[in-house]
Design an enzyme around this catalytic site. Structure first.
Site, mmCIF file in Angstrom:
data_model
loop_
_atom_site.group_PDB
_atom_site.id
_atom_site.type_symbol
_atom_site.label_atom_id
_atom_site.label_comp_id
_atom_site.label_asym_id
_atom_site.label_seq_id
_atom_site.Cartn_x
_atom_site.Cartn_y
_atom_site.Cartn_z
ATOM 1 N N VAL A 159 0.838 -1.200 0.000
ATOM 2 C CA VAL A 159 0.000 0.000 0.000
ATOM 3 C C VAL A 159 0.874 1.251 0.000
ATOM 4 C CG1 VAL A 159 -1.729 1.326 1.283
ATOM 5 C CG2 VAL A 159 -1.967 -1.156 1.071
ATOM 6 N N CYS A 160 1.934 1.252 0.789
ATOM 7 C CA CYS A 160 2.840 2.408 0.816
ATOM 8 C C CYS A 160 3.511 2.595 -0.544
ATOM 9 C CB CYS A 160 3.867 2.250 1.935
ATOM 10 S SG CYS A 160 3.122 2.245 3.585
#
Length: 156
Positions: free
Chosen positions: A46-47
């Site tokens: 996600v990052c």
């Protein structure tokens, strides 16, 4: 409680890399706006997606005289290796020591995990937060380019 719209942005003092000048809010005052983006951990899916979203919108930030500072509590060497792997060109800063000091100042540090949640703060040249968004660590941000960015446009 997280810093919000209209608040004076807390000062921050972050390391980009040991051989580079530190990244400080004071250095942007009167010159550039800052999009300060906290995220939990480097090297996570996600990052990574958020980092790439920021890169894809970098021209919009440049047009609005806004620098992007992407921050986690990972050590600076890890952050720079990840930045290199992703091929992004904006600032990856480390809030490693004092551990989480900037994230705490902005009210987005999770004491249980030892990492920030997803806090995003658009700070104008005067050091005022003009837009903010805070999401939990497991919730991906989709609003990486705030509408308020248009109001910042060139020439300040």
């Amino acid at each position: 409680m997280a810093v919000g719209t209209g608040d004076q942005a807390p000062e921050f003092d972050l390391e980009e890399a040991p051989d580079r000048p530190r990244v400080r809010l004071a250095d942007f005052r009167g010159r550039r706006n800052v999009l300060l983006v906290f995220h939990p951990f480097a090297w996570t899916p996600v990052c990574r997606d958020e980092a790439l979203d920021l890169q894809a919108n970098l021209e919009s930030f440049h047009n609005a005289e806004t620098d992007v500072v992407f921050v986690s509590c990972d050590p600076s060497a890890s952050r720079q290796a990840w930045k290199h792997e992703l091929g992004v060109t904006y600032t990856f800063a480390s809030d490693f020591w004092e551990h989480g000091a900037a994230a705490r100042a902005y009210g987005v540090f999770n004491e249980r995990t030892g990492a920030p949640v997803r806090g995003t703060f658009l700070i104008d040249r005067d050091g005022i937060v003009i837009w903010s968004l805070v999401k939990e660590a497991d919730t991906r941000r989709t609003e990486m380019v705030p509408e308020s960015l248009d109001a910042l446009g060139g020439g300040g």
